[in-house]
Structure formats: structure tokens, C-alpha cells
Design an enzyme around this catalytic site. Sequence first.
Site, mmCIF file in Angstrom:
data_model
loop_
_atom_site.group_PDB
_atom_site.id
_atom_site.type_symbol
_atom_site.label_atom_id
_atom_site.label_comp_id
_atom_site.label_asym_id
_atom_site.label_seq_id
_atom_site.Cartn_x
_atom_site.Cartn_y
_atom_site.Cartn_z
ATOM 1 C CB SER A 7 -0.661 0.072 1.121
ATOM 2 O OG SER A 7 -1.197 1.345 1.912
ATOM 3 C CG HIS A 32 -4.537 -1.348 -1.288
ATOM 4 N ND1 HIS A 32 -4.793 -2.376 -1.015
ATOM 5 C CD2 HIS A 32 -4.518 -0.911 -0.273
ATOM 6 C CE1 HIS A 32 -6.205 -1.934 -0.697
ATOM 7 N NE2 HIS A 32 -5.884 -0.998 -0.223
ATOM 8 C CG ASP A 34 -4.812 2.468 1.175
ATOM 9 O OD1 ASP A 34 -5.999 2.017 1.459
ATOM 10 O OD2 ASP A 34 -4.158 1.598 1.692
ATOM 11 C CG MET A 36 -8.141 6.975 3.362
ATOM 12 S SD MET A 36 -7.169 7.196 4.541
ATOM 13 C CE MET A 36 -6.606 5.473 4.601
ATOM 14 C CG HIS A 65 -8.715 -0.142 -0.098
ATOM 15 N ND1 HIS A 65 -8.301 -0.260 1.108
ATOM 16 C CD2 HIS A 65 -10.747 -0.265 0.147
ATOM 17 C CE1 HIS A 65 -9.636 -0.291 2.404
ATOM 18 N NE2 HIS A 65 -10.951 -0.179 1.478
ATOM 19 C CG MET A 67 -11.124 3.246 3.148
ATOM 20 S SD MET A 67 -9.168 3.071 3.709
ATOM 21 C CE MET A 67 -8.375 3.455 2.026
ATOM 22 C CG MET A 136 -11.236 -2.082 6.214
ATOM 23 S SD MET A 136 -10.013 -1.933 5.300
ATOM 24 C CE MET A 136 -9.102 -1.378 6.664
ATOM 25 N N GLY A 141 -8.490 4.189 7.533
ATOM 26 C CA GLY A 141 -7.856 5.889 7.458
ATOM 27 C C GLY A 141 -6.479 5.791 8.304
ATOM 28 C CG PHE A 142 -5.133 6.678 10.590
ATOM 29 C CD1 PHE A 142 -4.672 8.143 9.962
ATOM 30 C CD2 PHE A 142 -6.528 6.763 11.184
ATOM 31 C CE1 PHE A 142 -5.316 9.269 10.355
ATOM 32 C CE2 PHE A 142 -6.796 7.910 11.364
ATOM 33 C CZ PHE A 142 -6.864 9.211 10.658
ATOM 34 N N GLY A 144 0.079 1.349 9.410
ATOM 35 C CA GLY A 144 0.522 1.276 10.791
ATOM 36 C C GLY A 144 -0.057 0.495 12.516
ATOM 37 C CG ASP A 174 -5.757 -2.836 3.347
ATOM 38 O OD1 ASP A 174 -4.928 -2.159 3.715
ATOM 39 O OD2 ASP A 174 -6.450 -1.880 2.879
ATOM 40 N N GLY A 175 -4.785 -4.647 6.989
ATOM 41 C CA GLY A 175 -3.943 -3.715 7.863
ATOM 42 C C GLY A 175 -3.656 -4.527 8.598
ATOM 43 C CB SER A 197 3.272 0.527 8.430
ATOM 44 O OG SER A 197 2.673 -0.619 8.768
HETATM 45 C C1 DX5 Z 1 -6.362 1.482 6.080
HETATM 46 C C2 DX5 Z 1 -6.490 1.633 5.094
HETATM 47 C C3 DX5 Z 1 -4.655 0.672 4.828
HETATM 48 C C4 DX5 Z 1 -3.291 0.638 4.634
HETATM 49 C C5 DX5 Z 1 -2.136 -0.483 5.396
HETATM 50 O O1 DX5 Z 1 -6.951 2.550 6.247
HETATM 51 O O2 DX5 Z 1 -6.577 0.821 3.704
HETATM 52 O O3 DX5 Z 1 -4.670 -0.431 2.938
HETATM 53 O O4 DX5 Z 1 -2.785 1.543 4.052
HETATM 54 O O5 DX5 Z 1 -1.550 0.044 6.590
HETATM 55 P P1 DX5 Z 1 -0.591 -1.389 7.451
HETATM 56 O O6 DX5 Z 1 -0.758 -2.056 5.921
HETATM 57 O O7 DX5 Z 1 0.320 -0.408 7.984
HETATM 58 O O8 DX5 Z 1 -1.574 -1.502 7.896
HETATM 59 ZN ZN ZN Z 2 -6.360 -0.521 1.354
#
Ligand code: DX5
Ligand code: ZN
Length: 219
Positions: A7, A32, A34, A36, A65, A67, A136, A141-142, A144, A174-175, A197
Site C-alpha cells: 500500500s 494498493h 488507499d 480517503m 481501495h 474509503m 479490513m 483511515g490510517f 501502521g 488489509d491492515g 507500513s
Molecule cells: C487503512 C488502509 C490500508 C493501510 C494498510 O485504512 O486501507 O491499506 O495502508 O497499512 P498497514 O499495512 O500499515 O496497516
Molecule cells: Zn487499503
Amino acid sequence: MIKIAPSILSADFMRLGEEIRAAEAAGADMLHLDIMDGHFVPNITIGPAIVGAVKKITSLPLDVHLMIEEPDKFLSDFISAGADYITIHAEASVHMHRTVQRIKESGVKAGVSLNPATPLCSLDNILPDLDMVLLMSVNPGFGGQEFIPGVLDKIKTLRQVINEKGIGVVIEVDGGVKPDNARDVAAAGSDILVMGSAFFNSEDYGKLMKKLREMLKGL
Ligand code: DX5
Ligand code: ZN
């Protein structure tokens, strides 16, 4: 083979082109992205212009993706930008069937994502129409965040349902996926592991990919 989708949310945005080339050279299977909107999730990231720019410099499939609220408003922009997969959130979709059909009619693969607390049964009437279900394993949202362990059972149940129905929909998770838990997440039944991350904070993307391929052997 289990696919790895870095990602770019955790990439160095000042060197985004280099980061993407390095991920591709390391053997990533897809990218990937993201998206948002600051409404569906409490963060704002990138839009179709960046997706289009990324498309120009990589031959990896782009896994977009969304969001965002009201995803229908932006579908055509992401389709034109070169998305290969577009995933919407069940929680943000009022007419999910229509949205999924629109994505597929444009020749793009269609996915639906479920937040950790959204039950699998919300997909009961659309599962055979989907190319992908994105589960998920953090609240979106974030990058890490910590993997939510309860999602492992959700992956297993979905894998069972897909196998019983004999349909070709793939499961993406994912996550919070990292080398420590990648094997368990894959063994539960995932086809694609998103890694933000853990991928872009690693010292050597090539070494990490090699380690992951080794760990995931036989699954
Ligand atoms: C979170 C994202 C993820 C995120 C994953 O809202 O959809 O794709 O980038 O990051 P890590 O692998 O750091 O959880
Ligand atoms: Zn994602």
C-alpha cells in the site's frame, strides 16, 4: 500463490515514483492505493490524478481501495485513471448492486470491503457478482495500526463460503499485516495480503519479498 500488494500510503510521497519502481523491482504482485475522503474515514489521501500518474510508471495492476462516501460520483474518474480493481465499502454504498455492475461493465474488477465490525452476511446477495472481497483487519483511515485478531475467523468463514459455493471471488486482507502474522492471515484463506507500513518501512523491499515468498510457500 498468495499475492502481496504494497500500500503506497506508507511510501515516501516525495519519492513516490522511485518507491513504486522499487516495489515493482522487488517482486510485488500489485499496488494498493488507499483513497480517503475525510468523511467516510478521518483522513484524506490521494485522488484520481495521482492514480493516473502512478499508472504511467508501472505495469503492476492498480488495486484502488475507495474509503469514500458516495463512491458512484467518482467511479468514472478512477476508471479513466487506470484502476484495475475498484473496491467500494459496503458501509458507504447505498445501491451496491448497481455500483458493482457499473464497475464491471467498464472492464474493471469489482470489490467490496467490510470494516471489522460489518458482518459477512451483508454480502450474501452479491457475493457471486464480486471479483474480490476486501476484509479490513484494522478500522480504516490510517496505516501502521495493529491487526485485529478476531478477523482471522472472519477470513476462515468467508473462505469456507466461497469454497462451498464454488465461486472465484478472491479474498484480500488489509491492515496490520506484517511478516509476523502473514502466514496465519494467508493460512486462514486470504489470496492477497495488503502491506503498507511493514513493506515501505522495511530496509530492503527485495529481501522482504523473498522472506515473504519463503514464509508463504505451500499455501
Ligand atoms: C487503512 C488502509 C490500508 C493501510 C494498510 O485504512 O486501507 O491499506 O495502508 O497499512 P498497514 O499495512 O500499515 O496497516
Ligand atoms: Zn487499503
